[in-house]
Enzyme design. Structure first.
Site, PDB file in Angstrom:
ATOM      1  N   ASP A 116       0.825  -1.204   0.000  1.00  0.00           N
ATOM      2  CA  ASP A 116       0.000   0.000   0.000  1.00  0.00           C
ATOM      3  C   ASP A 116       0.865   1.262   0.000  1.00  0.00           C
ATOM      4  OD1 ASP A 116      -3.009  -1.144   0.995  1.00  0.00           O
ATOM      5  OD2 ASP A 116      -1.279  -2.370   1.464  1.00  0.00           O
ATOM      6  N   ASP A 143      -1.497  -2.568  -4.079  1.00  0.00           N
ATOM      7  CA  ASP A 143      -1.851  -1.157  -3.950  1.00  0.00           C
ATOM      8  C   ASP A 143      -0.628  -0.284  -4.199  1.00  0.00           C
ATOM      9  OD1 ASP A 143      -4.399  -1.993  -3.496  1.00  0.00           O
ATOM     10  OD2 ASP A 143      -4.552  -1.227  -1.454  1.00  0.00           O
ATOM     11  N   HIS A 281      -2.485  -9.861  -1.095  1.00  0.00           N
ATOM     12  CA  HIS A 281      -2.801  -8.520  -0.614  1.00  0.00           C
ATOM     13  C   HIS A 281      -3.642  -8.509   0.662  1.00  0.00           C
ATOM     14  CE1 HIS A 281      -3.229  -4.225  -0.819  1.00  0.00           C
ATOM     15  NE2 HIS A 281      -4.552  -4.288  -0.940  1.00  0.00           N
ATOM     16  N   HIS A 291     -11.488  -3.686   6.949  1.00  0.00           N
ATOM     17  CA  HIS A 291     -11.294  -4.934   6.199  1.00  0.00           C
ATOM     18  C   HIS A 291     -11.301  -6.175   7.096  1.00  0.00           C
ATOM     19  CE1 HIS A 291     -10.518  -2.494   2.752  1.00  0.00           C
ATOM     20  NE2 HIS A 291      -9.391  -2.004   3.209  1.00  0.00           N
ATOM     21  N   HIS A 318      -3.078  -4.230   2.441  1.00  0.00           N
ATOM     22  CA  HIS A 318      -4.510  -3.943   2.444  1.00  0.00           C
ATOM     23  C   HIS A 318      -4.956  -3.146   3.668  1.00  0.00           C
ATOM     24  CE1 HIS A 318      -8.389  -4.283   0.668  1.00  0.00           C
ATOM     25  NE2 HIS A 318      -8.885  -5.169   1.506  1.00  0.00           N
TER      26      HIS A 318
END
Length: 455
Positions: A116, A143, A281, A291, A318
């Site tokens: 990310d 990401d 991820h 999440h 993530h």
């Protein structure tokens, strides 16, 4: 080894004309340290488009992207190289060092692990800290640049759905990919980087195409590892076998990915590559509210298989925070389960994850947890253990060893066949200082790997 380079400028707007990828050669000259012998490799080139069938949205066509595979490289060797088209122009001289030979006594000194990443002030700090740790290899766990937090006119927001709830499609501003590539050049020009997709690489466009920028801009050893997809593949780095798995492509037991994973695991020789590391991820063992358990269907489908072959470590992104688990399997402490490490704290624009699902009032409604792209519902109340009958724990779960909401990256250093050092580095700390340090110890005598374990 694959090298990628770019030629020509991207175009964005209503009237774009794609460049001809065959108008420029794809050539790399490279020389191994001490050999004096120059090698020449040629590759192929491509362009990609991001097109939107809606009035007012701007279309994009990339510059020319070149992919060149270098052959005959010697292990643990410093190479100099130049890339370009010799009839037009060549780059300045860059350097990289190859991975050590595959075997139980050879390991890359440092593997940087980050997820990310984005392109923000925090990204700058993360990459600066990574460079100071002098990695031999970098893993980017999805990401990449967050181009899909922007409209096609370049207007961006921390929360796309909050700021742009009425757009006919999830827009992207593709020049963010170009900015990100230029910014990352000091790292990726000298350190091999292996990437796996995240949800911000989906990037829907005309004709239901997805993941086009991701699949075009990076090189993947898919064919070499028997995979037919850029979403999942494997490779060796010394005595480590890395599994790069796809959380945004079918993973059930009848899927191509699952069948490929079974074959790949069956071919791993732990006498040659003692360490088995998996990455994807979306984490299975995150205790943050954001999440929470949204990858449960992937866990249900794949955890038994990975456990049966004795995966040692799992890296995820993530969730925009750091968390490290104890060895765990099926939400239960297990000395033969892998250590799960979430490093989704690379520098994203969407801010940090702060709250935990085990804190009062923070447990999500189960109906809100399935991943929006993959769908499915697999997250039910726990049927055993301290959280039995509940969807969340009422305290930090025993499998969660350490968690913190800070930007940073990790360094994985395998010392020998049984010991590896993991360090997590906060951005706000001085270079070289580690915020979390642990030795991960393999115990093949207690957890023998002889094909699949019996459950």
């Amino acid at each position: 080894m694959f090298l990628k380079m770019f030629a020509g400028e991207y175009q964005i707007g209503d009237d774009i004309t794609p460049l001809d990828p065959n108008s420029v050669g794809s050539v790399v000259y490279y020389v191994g340290s001490g050999s004096g012998q120059s090698h020449r490799a040629t590759g192929y080139s491509l362009i990609y488009n991001q097109l939107y069938p809606f009035e007012g949205l701007e279309n994009y066509t990339s510059g020319i992207i070149h992919h060149v595979r270098l052959k005959g490289l010697k292990p643990s060797t410093l190479y100099s190289y130049q890339c370009g088209d010799p009839s037009i122009a060549m780059s300045e001289v860059y350097y990289f060092t190859t991975m050590p030979v595959t075997g139980p006594s050879s390991y890359p000194s440092r593997v940087a692990v980050v997820g990310d990443l984005g392109l923000t002030y925090n990204t700058t700090s993360t990459v600066g800290h990574m460079l100071s740790n002098h990695p031999d290899l970098a893993l980017l766990i999805g990401d990449v640049c967050y181009a899909n937090l922007y409209l096609t006119n370049g207007t961006g927001a921390d929360c796309y759905s909050c700021s742009f709830p009425h757009t006919p499609i999830r827009e992207t501003y593709q020049p963010r990919w170009d900015y990100w590539g230029r910014y990352m050049q000091p790292l990726v020009s000298k350190v091999p980087i292996m990437v796996v997709e995240g949800d911000h690489e989906i990037e829907e466009q005309a004709e239901n195409q997805t993941f086009v920028a991701y699949s075009s801009r990076f090189a993947f050893p898919s064919k070499e590892s028997g995979s037919s997809s850029t979403f999942y593949y494997s490779f060796n780095a010394g005595g480590i076998h890395f599994l790069m798995l796809g959380a945004y492509i079918s993973y059930n037991k009848s899927s191509d990915q699952y069948r490929w994973l079974e074959k790949d695991l069956a071919k791993v020789n732990r006498e040659v590559t003692p360490w088995l590391v998996a990455t994807w991820h979306s984490p299975w063992y995150s205790t943050y509210t954001t999440h929470y358990r949204d990858a449960e269907c992937m866990r249900v489908a794949m955890e038994d298989l990975l456990y049966s072959y004795g995966v040692d470590v799992v890296f995820n992104g993530h969730v925009h925070a750091y968390e490290r688990s104890n060895r765990v399997y099926n939400y239960t402490l297990d000395p033969c389960g892998p250590v799960h490490i979430t490093v989704g704290d690379g520098g994203n624009r969407e801010k940090m994850a702060i709250t935990h699902a085990d804190e009062p009032g923070n447990c999500p409604d189960p109906s809100t947890t399935p991943d929006a792209y993959m769908g499915g519902f697999c997250a039910f109340n726990f049927t055993s253990g301290p959280a039995k009958g509940n969807f969340c724990w009422d305290r930090q779960p025993e499998y969660s060893a350490y968690r913190e909401s800070s930007f940073g990256h990790g360094i994985f250093e395998v010392k020998n066949e049984t010991h590896a050092l993991w360090t997590w580095h906060r951005n706000q700390d001085l270079y070289k200082y580690a915020g979390d340090v642990i030795y991960i110890v393999r115990q093949p005598d207690k957890c023998p790997i002889k094909g699949k374990r019996n459950f």
